[in-house]
Design a protein around this motif. Structure first.
Motif, PDB file in Angstrom:
ATOM      1  N   SER A  93       0.846  -1.195   0.000  1.00  0.00           N
ATOM      2  CA  SER A  93       0.000   0.000   0.000  1.00  0.00           C
ATOM      3  C   SER A  93       0.881   1.245   0.000  1.00  0.00           C
ATOM      4  N   ASP A  94       0.255   2.397   0.008  1.00  0.00           N
ATOM      5  CA  ASP A  94       0.995   3.649   0.027  1.00  0.00           C
ATOM      6  C   ASP A  94       0.148   4.719   0.704  1.00  0.00           C
ATOM      7  N   VAL A  95       0.779   5.853   0.983  1.00  0.00           N
ATOM      8  CA  VAL A  95       0.064   6.989   1.541  1.00  0.00           C
ATOM      9  C   VAL A  95       0.487   8.238   0.771  1.00  0.00           C
ATOM     10  N   GLU A  96      -0.486   8.978   0.249  1.00  0.00           N
ATOM     11  CA  GLU A  96      -0.168  10.195  -0.499  1.00  0.00           C
ATOM     12  C   GLU A  96      -0.017  11.370   0.460  1.00  0.00           C
ATOM     13  N   ILE A  97       1.007  12.174   0.206  1.00  0.00           N
ATOM     14  CA  ILE A  97       1.271  13.357   1.019  1.00  0.00           C
ATOM     15  C   ILE A  97       0.446  14.512   0.454  1.00  0.00           C
ATOM     16  N   PRO A  98      -0.423  15.149   1.236  1.00  0.00           N
ATOM     17  CA  PRO A  98      -1.296  16.196   0.689  1.00  0.00           C
ATOM     18  C   PRO A  98      -0.559  17.512   0.456  1.00  0.00           C
ATOM     19  N   ASP A  99      -1.168  18.348  -0.384  1.00  0.00           N
ATOM     20  CA  ASP A  99      -0.732  19.739  -0.594  1.00  0.00           C
ATOM     21  C   ASP A  99       0.669  19.866  -1.176  1.00  0.00           C
ATOM     22  N   ALA A 100       1.071  18.940  -2.031  1.00  0.00           N
ATOM     23  CA  ALA A 100       2.369  19.061  -2.704  1.00  0.00           C
ATOM     24  C   ALA A 100       2.276  20.076  -3.836  1.00  0.00           C
ATOM     25  N   THR A 101       3.360  20.829  -4.048  1.00  0.00           N
ATOM     26  CA  THR A 101       3.457  21.763  -5.163  1.00  0.00           C
ATOM     27  C   THR A 101       4.724  21.444  -5.951  1.00  0.00           C
ATOM     28  N   ARG A 102       4.973  22.218  -6.989  1.00  0.00           N
ATOM     29  CA  ARG A 102       6.186  22.004  -7.766  1.00  0.00           C
ATOM     30  C   ARG A 102       7.445  22.382  -7.001  1.00  0.00           C
ATOM     31  N   ARG A 103       7.282  23.064  -5.894  1.00  0.00           N
ATOM     32  CA  ARG A 103       8.447  23.524  -5.141  1.00  0.00           C
ATOM     33  C   ARG A 103       8.651  22.780  -3.832  1.00  0.00           C
ATOM     34  N   ALA A 104       7.582  22.336  -3.177  1.00  0.00           N
ATOM     35  CA  ALA A 104       7.739  21.760  -1.839  1.00  0.00           C
ATOM     36  C   ALA A 104       6.556  20.857  -1.495  1.00  0.00           C
ATOM     37  N   PHE A 105       6.737  20.101  -0.428  1.00  0.00           N
ATOM     38  CA  PHE A 105       5.653  19.289   0.121  1.00  0.00           C
ATOM     39  C   PHE A 105       5.875  19.187   1.635  1.00  0.00           C
ATOM     40  N   LEU A 107       6.093  17.075   5.154  1.00  0.00           N
ATOM     41  CA  LEU A 107       6.420  15.757   5.674  1.00  0.00           C
ATOM     42  C   LEU A 107       6.802  15.896   7.135  1.00  0.00           C
ATOM     43  N   LYS A 108       6.111  15.189   7.994  1.00  0.00           N
ATOM     44  CA  LYS A 108       6.331  15.217   9.442  1.00  0.00           C
ATOM     45  C   LYS A 108       6.330  16.643   9.986  1.00  0.00           C
ATOM     46  N   GLY A 109       5.359  17.432   9.531  1.00  0.00           N
ATOM     47  CA  GLY A 109       5.155  18.761  10.076  1.00  0.00           C
ATOM     48  C   GLY A 109       6.068  19.840   9.546  1.00  0.00           C
ATOM     49  N   SER A 110       6.895  19.525   8.531  1.00  0.00           N
ATOM     50  CA  SER A 110       7.802  20.531   7.973  1.00  0.00           C
ATOM     51  C   SER A 110       7.688  20.563   6.459  1.00  0.00           C
ATOM     52  N   ALA A 111       8.019  21.720   5.875  1.00  0.00           N
ATOM     53  CA  ALA A 111       8.046  21.857   4.422  1.00  0.00           C
ATOM     54  C   ALA A 111       9.403  21.401   3.899  1.00  0.00           C
ATOM     55  N   TRP A 112       9.363  20.595   2.842  1.00  0.00           N
ATOM     56  CA  TRP A 112      10.581  20.064   2.246  1.00  0.00           C
ATOM     57  C   TRP A 112      10.610  20.406   0.770  1.00  0.00           C
ATOM     58  N   PRO A 113      11.742  20.887   0.257  1.00  0.00           N
ATOM     59  CA  PRO A 113      11.820  21.124  -1.189  1.00  0.00           C
ATOM     60  C   PRO A 113      11.752  19.811  -1.945  1.00  0.00           C
ATOM     61  N   LEU A 114      11.112  19.813  -3.096  1.00  0.00           N
ATOM     62  CA  LEU A 114      11.019  18.590  -3.889  1.00  0.00           C
ATOM     63  C   LEU A 114      12.420  18.115  -4.263  1.00  0.00           C
ATOM     64  N   PRO A 115      12.742  16.857  -3.993  1.00  0.00           N
ATOM     65  CA  PRO A 115      14.055  16.343  -4.406  1.00  0.00           C
ATOM     66  C   PRO A 115      14.091  16.103  -5.903  1.00  0.00           C
ATOM     67  N   GLY A 116      15.288  15.966  -6.447  1.00  0.00           N
ATOM     68  CA  GLY A 116      15.467  15.680  -7.855  1.00  0.00           C
ATOM     69  C   GLY A 116      16.407  14.512  -8.061  1.00  0.00           C
ATOM     70  N   TYR A 117      16.522  14.088  -9.298  1.00  0.00           N
ATOM     71  CA  TYR A 117      17.344  12.926  -9.642  1.00  0.00           C
ATOM     72  C   TYR A 117      18.793  13.100  -9.187  1.00  0.00           C
ATOM     73  N   ASP A 118      19.317  14.313  -9.297  1.00  0.00           N
ATOM     74  CA  ASP A 118      20.715  14.558  -8.947  1.00  0.00           C
ATOM     75  C   ASP A 118      20.899  15.099  -7.531  1.00  0.00           C
ATOM     76  N   SER A 119      19.810  15.327  -6.815  1.00  0.00           N
ATOM     77  CA  SER A 119      19.920  15.871  -5.455  1.00  0.00           C
ATOM     78  C   SER A 119      19.349  14.936  -4.403  1.00  0.00           C
ATOM     79  N   ALA A 120      19.125  13.672  -4.772  1.00  0.00           N
ATOM     80  CA  ALA A 120      18.495  12.728  -3.851  1.00  0.00           C
ATOM     81  C   ALA A 120      19.325  12.526  -2.592  1.00  0.00           C
ATOM     82  N   GLU A 130      17.282  15.334  10.331  1.00  0.00           N
ATOM     83  CA  GLU A 130      16.099  15.840  11.027  1.00  0.00           C
ATOM     84  C   GLU A 130      15.288  14.733  11.704  1.00  0.00           C
ATOM     85  N   GLY A 131      15.783  13.493  11.633  1.00  0.00           N
ATOM     86  CA  GLY A 131      15.108  12.399  12.311  1.00  0.00           C
ATOM     87  C   GLY A 131      13.908  11.826  11.583  1.00  0.00           C
TER      88      GLY A 131
END
Length: 232
Positions: A93-105, A107-120, A130-131
């Motif tokens: 199964s999976d869980v979708e993270i709500p309110d994602a945009t092209r810039r951030a989403f 996760l665990k109460g904080s905004a995270w910039p969207l990762p990319g193929y070369d920045s994983a 950050e635990g």
């Protein structure tokens, strides 16, 4: 055009593989191959960005493919855990993270910039700092062939807690995936059976059908592509 998939290994102990893909016109579904790993997936379809955390998959399944979409994923190494979204609760199964945009989403109460193929790697390093991510070293050690000074019951409990799967289930999934890669590289069936320890050809066929969703003769069928397969 069908489904174009590109992937690469990583030197991070928390990452098994980084991948990206894109879909074209005319493709409606794919076969999702069984996987023993949790995963973070980002995709964009018709201008809408979505983010999801997926758990291990215990058998092959068919999955819909949206047209003209792009996908990116971080496949976490076995033993890597996300304590607030434990993978043992997300098996198949999976869980979708709500309110994602092209810039951030979020996760665990904080905004995270969207990762990319070369920045994983830098993204995952921050998750660890950050635990948000943790890792069970016992699971990783056992899968490397080491023998920790722990009871079998304790080791099995650590596997299930970290991955949701038993050590035997992980071994079966890895073996079937490796068999599929070897067969696609035109390694003779009897050599695959011998090298990977299958009893006979029917045993191999049952494993491929369950975990890869294909018989040996249909592994290269372009009408319904397979999800990420790679040589470990």
């Amino acid at each position: 055009m069908g489904l174009e998939v590109e992937s690469r290994p990583s030197d991070s102990p928390y990452i098994e593989r980084v991948w990206r893909s894109s879909s074209g016109d005319g493709l409606r579904q794919m076969t999702s191959v069984a996987s023993a790993h949790g995963e973070l997936v980002v995709w964009e379809e018709r201008g809408r960005v979505s983010v999801a955390v997926r758990g291990p998959e215990t058998r092959a399944s068919r999955a819909p493919v949206p047209e003209d979409a792009t996908f990116f994923g971080i496949l976490f190494s076995a033993g890597t855990t996300m304590p607030h979204l434990p993978f043992h609760r997300l098996v198949d199964s999976d869980v979708e993270i709500p309110d994602a945009t092209r810039r951030a989403f979020w996760l665990k109460g904080s905004a995270w910039p969207l990762p990319g193929y070369d920045s994983a790697e830098s993204f995952v390093h921050r998750l660890v700092r950050e635990g948000v991510l943790d890792r069970d070293p016992v699971v990783a050690a056992v899968l490397r062939g080491e023998t920790p000074e722990l009871s079998e019951r304790t080791i099995q409990r650590r596997f299930v807690a970290a991955t949701g799967l038993t050590r035997g289930a992980i071994r079966q999934i890895h073996r079937a995936r490796r068999a599929a890669v070897m067969l696609r590289e035109r390694v003779p069936v009897q050599d695959v059976i011998f090298e990977l320890g299958y009893f006979d050809q029917p045993h191999l066929a049952r494993s491929l059908s369950r975990f890869v969703g294909r018989t040996a003769t249909r592994l290269g069928d372009p009408s319904e592509p397979l999800s990420l397969l790679y040589k470990t």
